[in-house]
Design an enzyme around this catalytic site. Structure first.
Site, PDB file in Angstrom:
ATOM      1  N   SER A  93      -0.644   2.901   8.059  1.00  0.00           N
ATOM      2  CA  SER A  93      -0.157   1.643   7.499  1.00  0.00           C
ATOM      3  C   SER A  93      -0.481   0.493   8.458  1.00  0.00           C
ATOM      4  O   SER A  93      -1.647   0.287   8.778  1.00  0.00           O
ATOM      5  CB  SER A  93       1.342   1.769   7.182  1.00  0.00           C
ATOM      6  OG  SER A  93       1.781   0.738   6.339  1.00  0.00           O
ATOM      7  N   HIS A 225       3.632   6.721   0.180  1.00  0.00           N
ATOM      8  CA  HIS A 225       3.178   5.980   1.349  1.00  0.00           C
ATOM      9  C   HIS A 225       3.401   6.753   2.652  1.00  0.00           C
ATOM     10  O   HIS A 225       2.604   6.640   3.586  1.00  0.00           O
ATOM     11  CB  HIS A 225       3.902   4.627   1.411  1.00  0.00           C
ATOM     12  CG  HIS A 225       3.327   3.682   2.416  1.00  0.00           C
ATOM     13  ND1 HIS A 225       2.014   3.263   2.361  1.00  0.00           N
ATOM     14  CD2 HIS A 225       3.874   3.091   3.510  1.00  0.00           C
ATOM     15  CE1 HIS A 225       1.781   2.430   3.372  1.00  0.00           C
ATOM     16  NE2 HIS A 225       2.892   2.322   4.091  1.00  0.00           N
TER      17      HIS A 225
END
Length: 254
Positions: A93, A225
């Site tokens: 990320s 995620h």
């Protein structure tokens, strides 16, 4: 004043003659300890390092940085001390963008990484931006809950008060980061993505092609995620396969 390497790098394993050094860059709100358990799944001749950003864990008394450039400068300066062995950078990320920017700085200094792995993030020129770092606490917390990250910190009021300034600063870093066009690295670039990740589409992930001189390899894993929490063994095995060491180096922990 602390040495940059001591300030920025947490060495979870350092050996005298490593074949590689895997350097991990945490996500927004994350810390070096997120990757500590990875050493149990790595071969003995691969060192494991993780970056510790200002404002968290043992750097709690420092002010979190709010820009990508100073983060990359600090990380690259610290990693020069470990460049006597091939460096493999892995970022998740926000950490993916920071790993890329750090790789650029290392390459500029004549210390090009051996390989870059970027996880769960659109390519630098396809960043979505955002204004959550400017908004109220509730919106920021809702976004973290939606992604499935750091839930234990959100339920305790005291911990939440400590965690939010770090989180807001990290969101500012990634929401204000973008390149008109990536600079191509000399090293290979691999992309990892959860197949249910709402933060990066396949097209946005494949845009990392422009960040290297050859086409980026995209690997999908089951999950959202934070897919790498449940897929840790599979992720590490994939990294080792891509590095050409899986058959001789990977060991499963029973």
């Amino acid at each position: 004043m602390s040495h940059p390497a001591e300030t920025w790098v947490r060495p979870f394993r350092l050996t005298p003659m490593p074949r590689l050094r895997l350097v991990c860059f945490p996500h927004a709100g994350g810390s070096a300890s997120f990757f500590a358990a990875w050493k149990e799944r790595l071969p003995a001749d691969i060192d494991l390092l993780a970056m510790q950003y200002p404002g968290r864990e043992d750097r709690f008394n420092e002010t979190p940085l709010t820009g990508m450039a100073p983060l990359a400068e600090g990380a690259a300066l610290a990693l020069r001390e470990f460049a006597d062995a091939p460096l493999v950078l892995f970022g998740h990320s926000l950490g993916a963008a920071l790993a890329y920017e750090t790789a650029l700085q290392l390459e500029h200094a004549g210390l090009s990484p051996h390989h870059l792995f970027v996880s769960a993030l659109p390519a630098p020129h396809l960043q979505r931006g955002g204004e959550l770092h400017r908004g109220d606490e509730a919106a920021l917390l809702d976004d973290i809950r939606r992604q499935g990250g750091a839930s234990e910190l959100l339920e305790d009021a005291d911990l939440r008060a400590l965690f939010l300034p770090i989180l807001r600063a990290d969101y500012q870093v990634i929401e204000t980061y973008r390149r008109a066009r990536p600079v191509a690295l000399a090293c290979p670039v691999d992309v990892l993505l959860g197949d249910r990740d709402e933060e990066a589409s396949s097209d946005e992930a494949q845009g990392w092609d422009l960040a290297g001189r050859q086409r980026a390899t995209l690997k999908r894993f089951p999950g959202g995620h934070f897919y790498l929490v449940g897929q840790r063994t599979a992720v590490i095995e994939h990294l080792l396969c891509r590095l050409g060491h899986a058959e001789t180096l990977f060991r499963e922990i029973a």
